[in-house]
Design a protein around this motif. Structure first.
Motif, PDB file in Angstrom:
ATOM      1  N   VAL A 173       0.709  -1.195  -0.283  1.00 51.05           N
ATOM      2  CA  VAL A 173      -0.301  -0.178  -0.250  1.00 51.05           C
ATOM      3  C   VAL A 173       0.602   0.941   0.019  1.00 51.05           C
ATOM      4  CG1 VAL A 173      -2.131   1.318   1.146  1.00 51.05           C
ATOM      5  CG2 VAL A 173      -1.471  -1.302   1.440  1.00 51.05           C
ATOM      6  N   THR A 174       0.790   2.218  -1.271  1.00 45.33           N
ATOM      7  CA  THR A 174       1.226   3.634  -1.066  1.00 45.33           C
ATOM      8  C   THR A 174       0.837   4.584  -0.481  1.00 45.33           C
ATOM      9  OG1 THR A 174       2.914   2.435  -2.654  1.00 45.33           O
ATOM     10  CG2 THR A 174       2.932   4.664  -2.129  1.00 45.33           C
ATOM     11  N   MET A 232       2.244  -6.990   4.822  1.00 46.46           N
ATOM     12  CA  MET A 232       1.871  -5.783   4.625  1.00 46.46           C
ATOM     13  C   MET A 232       2.278  -5.188   4.294  1.00 46.46           C
ATOM     14  SD  MET A 232      -1.903  -3.816   6.170  1.00 46.46           S
ATOM     15  CE  MET A 232      -3.020  -4.995   5.685  1.00 46.46           C
ATOM     16  N   ASP A 233       3.038  -4.014   3.443  1.00 44.37           N
ATOM     17  CA  ASP A 233       3.554  -3.701   3.505  1.00 44.37           C
ATOM     18  C   ASP A 233       2.517  -1.930   3.057  1.00 44.37           C
ATOM     19  OD1 ASP A 233       5.520  -5.810   4.105  1.00 44.37           O
ATOM     20  OD2 ASP A 233       5.436  -5.808   1.509  1.00 44.37           O
ATOM     21  N   PHE A 234       3.699  -0.951   3.386  1.00 43.09           N
ATOM     22  CA  PHE A 234       3.168   0.972   3.793  1.00 43.09           C
ATOM     23  C   PHE A 234       4.171   1.003   3.309  1.00 43.09           C
ATOM     24  CE2 PHE A 234      -0.010  -0.965   6.714  1.00 43.09           C
ATOM     25  CZ  PHE A 234      -1.087  -0.292   6.145  1.00 43.09           C
ATOM     26  N   PHE A 235       3.653   2.173   2.128  1.00 42.41           N
ATOM     27  CA  PHE A 235       5.356   3.179   1.882  1.00 42.41           C
ATOM     28  C   PHE A 235       4.782   4.907   2.201  1.00 42.41           C
ATOM     29  CE2 PHE A 235       6.619  -1.185   0.027  1.00 42.41           C
ATOM     30  CZ  PHE A 235       7.768  -0.786   0.122  1.00 42.41           C
ATOM     31  N   LEU A 236       4.605   5.558   3.151  1.00 43.55           N
ATOM     32  CA  LEU A 236       4.213   6.634   3.052  1.00 43.55           C
ATOM     33  C   LEU A 236       5.656   7.320   2.826  1.00 43.55           C
ATOM     34  CD1 LEU A 236       3.327   5.956   6.624  1.00 43.55           C
ATOM     35  CD2 LEU A 236       2.207   5.332   4.701  1.00 43.55           C
ATOM     36  N   MET A 237       5.069   8.398   1.974  1.00 44.75           N
ATOM     37  CA  MET A 237       6.147   9.310   1.090  1.00 44.75           C
ATOM     38  C   MET A 237       5.431  11.035   1.252  1.00 44.75           C
ATOM     39  SD  MET A 237       7.130   6.918   0.007  1.00 44.75           S
ATOM     40  CE  MET A 237       9.134   7.896  -0.751  1.00 44.75           C
TER      41      MET A 237
END
Length: 224
Positions: free
Chosen positions: A54-55, A147-152
């Motif tokens: 999830v980005t 579950m992998d979150f990429f928070l930019m």
């Protein structure tokens, strides 16, 4: 182009889906953009489990805040933040499962509405939006996920707290958060619990495992 060299041991331990133990959570702060992009591409490849990547960007948050600005209470914003994060996670799970096409369509429409749509549609979707326990149940049905979150460049505390629900809940899958920020917008979940290291997650200093490529090495590589 990848501007950093990444330790092979780091890549094999943290950037392959399903290698970390179920229930183990990790937060990677100050992650350079190019490393985030490499990690996202690597973790999107199925291996031991189904990857759920999830980005969330600051641009997404700004769209969500258009909906939040129409809410009269913080509690309503929390509900919609949970709806968005759970729907984004659920969508990534079910799109890899046969027979879930119609549900994927419902989720994607809900996500679109939550990111700056019309309030009456958001309220209608709230009736159907998944809860964190629904995400866990679907993950089990899928045969296991990571579950992998990429928070930019994220700043929104409401959305961060909705993500933190998965850290504090001790889910049966590994959760990783990669952020290019020095810290998360919030270290609290939606129930008011603080997520703490090392009780709830392991904090990884990614700069111990990467180094900036030298200009000379890049020139030699290009010459070849």
């Amino acid at each position: 182009m990848l501007e950093h060299n990444i330790s092979e041991s780091f890549a094999s331990e943290y950037l392959v889906s399903g290698v970390t133990f179920a229930g183990d959570n990790y937060i990677f702060h100050n992650c350079p953009i190019d490393v985030c992009e490499y990690a996202r591409e690597s973790l999107s490849k199925p291996y031991i489990v189904h990857p759920c990547v999830v980005t969330l960007t600051r641009e997404d948050e700004i769209q969500f805040e258009k909906i939040a600005s129409q809410c009269s209470q913080d509690l309503m914003i929390d509900f919609f933040a949970r709806d968005l994060i759970c729907s984004m996670a659920m969508s990534e799970i079910v799109r890899k499962m046969p027979g879930k096409v119609s549900y994927t369509h419902v989720l994607d429409l809900g996500i679109k509405d939550l990111l700056g749509g019309e309030m009456y549609k958001v309220k209608n979707f709230h009736t159907y939006a998944p809860f964190p326990h629904d995400v866990v149940d679907m993950a089990n049905e899928a045969g296991g996920i990571e579950m992998d979150f990429f928070l930019m460049n994220t700043e929104n505390k409401h959305l961060q707290r909705a993500i933190n629900n998965f850290i504090s809940a001790r889910t049966p899958f590994s959760v990783k958060i990669f952020t290019n920020n020095e810290k998360l917008p919030s270290y609290m979940d939606q129930s008011g619990n603080y997520i703490e290291c090392p009780h709830d997650y392991t904090n990884i200093n990614i700069h111990n495992f990467i180094e900036k490529k030298s200009r000379y090495a890049e020139d030699v590589s290009e010459a070849k």
